[in-house]
Design a protein around this motif. Structure first.
Motif, short mmCIF file in Angstrom:
data_model
loop_
_atom_site.label_atom_id
_atom_site.label_comp_id
_atom_site.label_asym_id
_atom_site.label_seq_id
_atom_site.Cartn_x
_atom_site.Cartn_y
_atom_site.Cartn_z
N GLU A 98 42.58 45.46 54.94
CA GLU A 98 42.37 44.55 53.82
C GLU A 98 41.04 44.86 53.14
O GLU A 98 40.09 45.30 53.78
CB GLU A 98 42.30 43.10 54.30
CG GLU A 98 43.61 42.43 54.57
CD GLU A 98 43.40 40.96 54.91
OE1 GLU A 98 44.41 40.24 54.98
OE2 GLU A 98 42.24 40.53 55.12
N ASP A 99 40.99 44.60 51.84
CA ASP A 99 39.73 44.53 51.11
C ASP A 99 39.99 43.64 49.90
O ASP A 99 41.12 43.18 49.68
CB ASP A 99 39.20 45.91 50.71
CG ASP A 99 40.19 46.72 49.87
OD1 ASP A 99 41.03 46.11 49.17
OD2 ASP A 99 40.12 47.95 49.90
N ALA A 100 38.94 43.39 49.11
CA ALA A 100 39.08 42.48 47.98
C ALA A 100 40.12 42.97 46.98
O ALA A 100 40.90 42.18 46.43
CB ALA A 100 37.72 42.30 47.30
N GLU A 101 40.17 44.28 46.76
CA GLU A 101 41.11 44.82 45.78
C GLU A 101 42.55 44.69 46.23
O GLU A 101 43.43 44.30 45.45
CB GLU A 101 40.78 46.30 45.51
CG GLU A 101 41.64 46.91 44.42
CD GLU A 101 41.25 48.35 44.12
OE1 GLU A 101 41.99 49.01 43.37
OE2 GLU A 101 40.20 48.80 44.62
N SER A 102 42.81 45.01 47.50
CA SER A 102 44.19 44.91 48.00
C SER A 102 44.67 43.46 48.00
O SER A 102 45.85 43.18 47.72
CB SER A 102 44.31 45.52 49.40
OG SER A 102 43.59 44.76 50.35
N LEU A 103 43.77 42.54 48.30
CA LEU A 103 44.16 41.13 48.30
C LEU A 103 44.41 40.63 46.87
O LEU A 103 45.29 39.80 46.64
CB LEU A 103 43.09 40.29 48.99
CG LEU A 103 43.02 40.46 50.51
CD1 LEU A 103 41.84 39.66 51.08
CD2 LEU A 103 44.32 40.01 51.17
N ARG A 104 43.63 41.13 45.92
CA ARG A 104 43.88 40.73 44.53
C ARG A 104 45.24 41.23 44.06
O ARG A 104 45.97 40.52 43.36
CB ARG A 104 42.78 41.27 43.61
CG ARG A 104 42.88 40.71 42.18
CD ARG A 104 41.81 41.28 41.28
NE ARG A 104 41.78 40.60 40.00
CZ ARG A 104 42.54 40.90 38.96
NH1 ARG A 104 43.44 41.88 39.08
NH2 ARG A 104 42.44 40.24 37.83
N ASP A 105 45.60 42.45 44.45
CA ASP A 105 46.93 42.97 44.11
C ASP A 105 48.02 42.11 44.72
O ASP A 105 49.05 41.83 44.08
CB ASP A 105 47.07 44.42 44.60
CG ASP A 105 46.22 45.40 43.80
OD1 ASP A 105 45.80 45.04 42.69
OD2 ASP A 105 45.97 46.52 44.31
N LEU A 106 47.80 41.68 45.95
CA LEU A 106 48.77 40.81 46.62
C LEU A 106 48.86 39.48 45.89
O LEU A 106 49.97 38.95 45.67
CB LEU A 106 48.35 40.60 48.07
CG LEU A 106 49.20 39.62 48.89
CD1 LEU A 106 50.66 40.05 48.93
CD2 LEU A 106 48.64 39.48 50.31
N ALA A 107 47.72 38.91 45.50
CA ALA A 107 47.72 37.64 44.77
C ALA A 107 48.50 37.77 43.47
O ALA A 107 49.25 36.86 43.08
CB ALA A 107 46.29 37.20 44.49
N ALA A 108 48.34 38.91 42.78
CA ALA A 108 49.06 39.13 41.53
C ALA A 108 50.57 39.10 41.76
O ALA A 108 51.32 38.49 40.98
CB ALA A 108 48.64 40.46 40.91
#
Length: 269
Positions: A98-108
């Protein structure tokens, strides 16, 4: 008065279910968080992520509640970003891969799945979004404070909806784990249910953090016996807090994710 005593002991004149469940997990963790007021060493990415997705969904329904057009996907992501940023004052501990970018993609992906679902349309008349309720619903205890994600009146029920993010679909054990909080909320909202002449219905809307996000709904009609049991548990926890009964509750699950590990290691009673 219990409210005054709570103010003296934990710096707030009420009890929340999150505080009660914190004590149940580990009384010493409760002590560090609510009595001493220590800053946590870190925040888990799952908590920050869930809070940011929740903030976006709150804005979505608040727009509908106000009679405005639903926000776009980009607007929801902007809310997510702002909520994430607001929680970044303390180090975030990420899970594996996990990192901030991968979690943002998941949130999208999760927010897009939500917007495309039937749940993005209010079912019934919206009465409240992120509504804060407080009342003395348990004898000899401080007021109970609850924040309800969504309140709507349908032809048959007064529906209380709680939005959750989860690694996968909920099973019976997960529903059981989350039921006490909603049973307390059903008591807080009882005066409104009586005014609407509707029974209370609890609904969880679970958004999964899977590669292809999905949404699952679970409903529950409060059982008076379970409500009484939950109140008894909260009362017992309050008595233990008043007695100053704080001690560690070590376990692989509790300790590995505890943000007060250093304070616990130096605690001498």
């Amino acid at each position: 008065m219990p409210d005054d005593l709570a103010q003296q002991l934990i710096g707030r004149s009420y009890l929340s279910y999150s505080a009660v469940s914190s004590y149940q997990r580990c009384p010493l963790q409760f002590y560090f968080r609510y009595v001493v007021g220590l800053e946590p060493q870190f925040k888990s990415s799952s908590l920050v992520f869930g809070g940011a997705v929740h903030a976006a969904i709150e804005v979505y329904f608040r727009r509908l509640f106000e009679g405005a057009d639903a926000p776009s996907h980009d607007e929801l992501l902007a809310v997510y970003d702002e909520a994430w940023k607001a929680e970044s004052n303390i180090p975030i501990r990420y899970g594996k891969c996990e990192d901030a970018e991968s979690l943002r993609d998941l949130a999208a992906r999760m927010l897009a799945t939500f917007q495309a679902s039937d749940l993005a349309t209010a079912d019934g008349e919206l009465l409240g979004v992120e509504e804060e309720l407080r009342a003395p619903i348990i004898d000899d205890c401080p007021d109970i404070l609850g924040r309800i994600d969504l309140i709507a009146v349908t032809p048959k029920t007064l529906r209380v909806t709680d939005f959750k993010t989860s690694r996968g679909p909920w099973g019976d054990s997960k529903i059981w784990e989350n039921t006490p909080q909603q049973l307390l909320y059903s008591e807080l909202i009882q005066p409104l249910a009586e005014a609407c002449d509707r029974p209370v219905e609890i609904r969880w809307v679970v958004l999964t953090k899977t590669k292809e996000p999905a949404i699952h709904c679970h409903t529950l009609v409060p059982d008076p016996r379970e409500v009484a049991r939950t109140k008894a548990v909260v009362c017992s926890v309050w008595r233990a807090i008043v007695a100053g009964s704080f001690y560690p509750s070590p376990s692989a699950m509790n300790c590995s994710t505890c943000p007060f590990q250093k304070a616990c290691q130096t605690w001498e009673g």
